[in-house]
Design a protein around this motif. Structure first.
Motif, mmCIF file in Angstrom:
data_model
loop_
_atom_site.group_PDB
_atom_site.id
_atom_site.type_symbol
_atom_site.label_atom_id
_atom_site.label_comp_id
_atom_site.label_asym_id
_atom_site.label_seq_id
_atom_site.Cartn_x
_atom_site.Cartn_y
_atom_site.Cartn_z
ATOM 1 N N GLY A 216 0.345 13.493 3.626
ATOM 2 C CA GLY A 216 0.982 12.872 2.368
ATOM 3 C C GLY A 216 1.324 10.910 2.973
ATOM 4 N N LEU A 217 1.637 10.983 4.176
ATOM 5 C CA LEU A 217 2.646 10.067 5.370
ATOM 6 C C LEU A 217 1.211 8.937 4.737
ATOM 7 C CD1 LEU A 217 4.476 8.274 7.122
ATOM 8 C CD2 LEU A 217 3.394 9.834 8.629
ATOM 9 N N LEU A 218 0.108 9.286 5.087
ATOM 10 C CA LEU A 218 -1.339 8.294 5.541
ATOM 11 C C LEU A 218 -1.567 7.679 4.154
ATOM 12 C CD1 LEU A 218 -3.315 10.045 8.021
ATOM 13 C CD2 LEU A 218 -1.761 8.086 8.846
ATOM 14 N N GLY A 219 -1.453 8.759 2.948
ATOM 15 C CA GLY A 219 -1.303 8.233 1.670
ATOM 16 C C GLY A 219 -0.596 7.311 0.662
ATOM 17 N N TYR A 220 0.797 7.454 1.415
ATOM 18 C CA TYR A 220 1.973 7.027 1.014
ATOM 19 C C TYR A 220 1.809 5.389 1.876
ATOM 20 C CZ TYR A 220 6.712 5.139 0.253
ATOM 21 O OH TYR A 220 7.834 4.229 0.019
ATOM 22 N N LEU A 221 1.616 5.671 3.280
ATOM 23 C CA LEU A 221 0.795 4.301 3.490
ATOM 24 C C LEU A 221 0.510 3.353 3.221
ATOM 25 C CD1 LEU A 221 1.693 5.119 7.559
ATOM 26 C CD2 LEU A 221 3.443 4.138 6.119
ATOM 27 N N LEU A 222 -1.440 3.906 2.459
ATOM 28 C CA LEU A 222 -2.059 2.857 2.225
ATOM 29 C C LEU A 222 -1.891 2.726 0.887
ATOM 30 C CD1 LEU A 222 -4.960 6.004 2.825
ATOM 31 C CD2 LEU A 222 -4.836 3.428 3.826
ATOM 32 N N TYR A 223 -1.262 3.636 0.369
ATOM 33 C CA TYR A 223 -0.196 2.777 -1.225
ATOM 34 C C TYR A 223 0.665 1.543 -1.175
ATOM 35 C CZ TYR A 223 3.104 2.724 -4.973
ATOM 36 O OH TYR A 223 3.436 1.787 -6.059
ATOM 37 N N ARG A 224 1.125 1.406 -0.358
ATOM 38 C CA ARG A 224 2.563 0.708 0.360
ATOM 39 C C ARG A 224 1.203 -0.331 0.651
ATOM 40 N NH1 ARG A 224 7.677 0.640 -0.051
ATOM 41 N NH2 ARG A 224 7.825 -0.999 0.896
ATOM 42 N N MET A 225 0.436 -0.288 1.251
ATOM 43 C CA MET A 225 -0.577 -1.208 1.782
ATOM 44 C C MET A 225 -1.607 -2.008 0.449
ATOM 45 S SD MET A 225 -4.061 -1.331 4.400
ATOM 46 C CE MET A 225 -4.739 -0.987 3.399
ATOM 47 N N PHE A 226 -2.045 -0.533 -0.489
ATOM 48 C CA PHE A 226 -2.672 -1.583 -1.578
ATOM 49 C C PHE A 226 -1.721 -1.899 -2.629
ATOM 50 C CE2 PHE A 226 -5.280 3.056 -1.395
ATOM 51 C CZ PHE A 226 -5.961 2.264 -0.458
ATOM 52 N N ASN A 227 -0.701 -1.589 -2.124
ATOM 53 C CA ASN A 227 0.543 -2.664 -3.670
ATOM 54 C C ASN A 227 0.887 -3.967 -2.755
ATOM 55 O OD1 ASN A 227 2.398 -2.513 -6.063
ATOM 56 N ND2 ASN A 227 3.967 -1.891 -4.040
ATOM 57 N N HIS A 228 0.970 -3.787 -1.335
ATOM 58 C CA HIS A 228 1.111 -5.397 -1.120
ATOM 59 C C HIS A 228 0.024 -6.092 -1.263
ATOM 60 C CE1 HIS A 228 2.750 -7.808 2.086
ATOM 61 N NE2 HIS A 228 1.617 -7.448 2.224
ATOM 62 N N ILE A 229 -0.971 -5.373 -1.298
ATOM 63 C CA ILE A 229 -2.501 -6.391 -1.276
ATOM 64 C C ILE A 229 -2.677 -6.777 -2.692
ATOM 65 C CG2 ILE A 229 -4.852 -6.078 -1.230
ATOM 66 C CD1 ILE A 229 -4.316 -4.769 1.282
ATOM 67 N N LEU A 230 -2.630 -5.265 -3.301
ATOM 68 C CA LEU A 230 -2.487 -5.772 -4.822
ATOM 69 C C LEU A 230 -2.468 -6.656 -6.064
ATOM 70 C CD1 LEU A 230 -5.344 -3.069 -4.819
ATOM 71 C CD2 LEU A 230 -5.870 -5.281 -4.515
ATOM 72 N N GLN A 231 -0.525 -6.484 -5.429
ATOM 73 C CA GLN A 231 0.719 -6.527 -6.110
ATOM 74 C C GLN A 231 0.221 -8.103 -7.754
ATOM 75 O OE1 GLN A 231 4.168 -7.349 -4.139
ATOM 76 N NE2 GLN A 231 2.812 -9.116 -3.077
ATOM 77 N N ASN A 232 -0.593 -8.454 -7.103
ATOM 78 C CA ASN A 232 -0.210 -9.545 -8.010
ATOM 79 C C ASN A 232 -1.392 -9.542 -9.103
ATOM 80 O OD1 ASN A 232 2.210 -11.109 -7.076
ATOM 81 N ND2 ASN A 232 0.608 -12.236 -5.834
ATOM 82 N N LYS A 233 -2.514 -8.500 -8.691
ATOM 83 C CA LYS A 233 -3.449 -8.062 -9.886
ATOM 84 C C LYS A 233 -2.942 -7.952 -11.294
ATOM 85 C CE LYS A 233 -6.953 -9.470 -6.734
ATOM 86 N NZ LYS A 233 -6.802 -10.879 -6.733
ATOM 87 N N GLN A 234 -3.071 -7.928 -11.943
ATOM 88 C CA GLN A 234 -3.030 -7.560 -13.278
ATOM 89 C C GLN A 234 -3.248 -5.673 -13.348
ATOM 90 O OE1 GLN A 234 -0.682 -8.592 -15.533
ATOM 91 N NE2 GLN A 234 -1.411 -6.624 -17.153
ATOM 92 N N TRP A 235 -3.990 -5.280 -12.966
ATOM 93 C CA TRP A 235 -4.788 -3.863 -13.508
ATOM 94 C C TRP A 235 -4.133 -2.925 -12.469
ATOM 95 C CZ3 TRP A 235 -7.070 -1.576 -9.173
ATOM 96 C CH2 TRP A 235 -7.080 -1.938 -7.861
ATOM 97 N N TRP A 236 -3.710 -3.833 -11.819
ATOM 98 C CA TRP A 236 -2.976 -3.445 -10.417
ATOM 99 C C TRP A 236 -1.543 -2.647 -11.058
ATOM 100 C CZ3 TRP A 236 -3.216 0.928 -6.257
ATOM 101 C CH2 TRP A 236 -2.598 1.077 -5.877
ATOM 102 N N LYS A 237 -1.031 -3.556 -11.622
ATOM 103 C CA LYS A 237 0.338 -3.522 -11.915
ATOM 104 C C LYS A 237 0.293 -2.622 -13.069
ATOM 105 C CE LYS A 237 1.721 -8.504 -11.176
ATOM 106 N NZ LYS A 237 1.608 -9.831 -11.991
ATOM 107 N N GLU A 238 -0.954 -2.621 -14.251
ATOM 108 C CA GLU A 238 -1.544 -1.951 -15.045
ATOM 109 C C GLU A 238 -1.685 -0.649 -15.084
ATOM 110 O OE1 GLU A 238 -4.617 -3.213 -17.773
ATOM 111 O OE2 GLU A 238 -3.341 -5.113 -18.379
#
Length: 187
Positions: free
Chosen positions: A158-180
């Protein structure tokens, strides 16, 4: 095990997930909620994941589930596998530990995508811990093994998944599909 799941359980879980998400779609449509299709796909995957987790950890051994087993196996000593190899052998034991980590990585990613309140690390960890602890308690009650190492490895996943989420969010935060995909109204 994986092939058996894909052949037997996955189609049923997908259908049940559809039955669960349809009322949500109807409710949102009735209340004029504006979620994108990708948001509903993420929700569908989360529902399917939760059903799969329940099936694989609790229901896999049906009909051999009983509240009155002949014996109960439990381990409450953390990391005992380092000094003692279980009957399954060292290789199988390591495989089980890795699978327990891997099984919770999607949970760690999906929770903060679905629930804004679980984007805070403390709330996220509480939910992951309570989920894995609950599963181990249910496994003990129904005659399967309960192991503190499973709780630890699931929590680590769960910790590793959370860290991956944070990484994805950092990388993809400006992508419209990620925001949606991560948009929600649950605060």
């Amino acid at each position: 095990m994986f092939l058996g799941y894909i052949v037997m359980a996955f189609p049923i879980i997908a259908i049940i997930s559809l039955f669960i998400i349809c009322p949500i779609l109807l409710y949102d449509k009735h209340n004029k909620c504006k979620h994108s299709a990708i948001r509903y796909i993420v929700l569908f995957v989360f529902i399917g994941y939760c059903l799969s987790l329940t099936y694989l950890t609790v229901l896999w051994y049906y009909p051999n589930i009983t509240i009155h087993p002949q014996y109960r196996f439990y381990n409450i000593q953390p990391f005992i596998w380092i000094s003692e190899t279980y009957e399954m052998g060292f290789r199988r034991m390591i495989q089980q530990l890795v699978l327990n980590i891997g099984m919770y990585i999607p949970y760690g990613i999906l929770l903060p995508m679905i629930f804004k309140k679980l984007r805070k690390i403390s709330a996220h960890f509480v939910v992951v811990f309570l989920t894995t602890l609950s599963i181990e308690i249910v496994q003990f009650i129904i005659g399967r093994s309960a192991d503190i190492d499973d709780v630890i490895m699931n929590f680590l996943g769960g910790l590793l998944g959370y860290l991956l989420y944070r990484m994805f969010n950092h990388i993809l935060q400006n992508k419209q599909w990620w925001k949606e995909a991560i948009n929600s109204n649950d605060e």
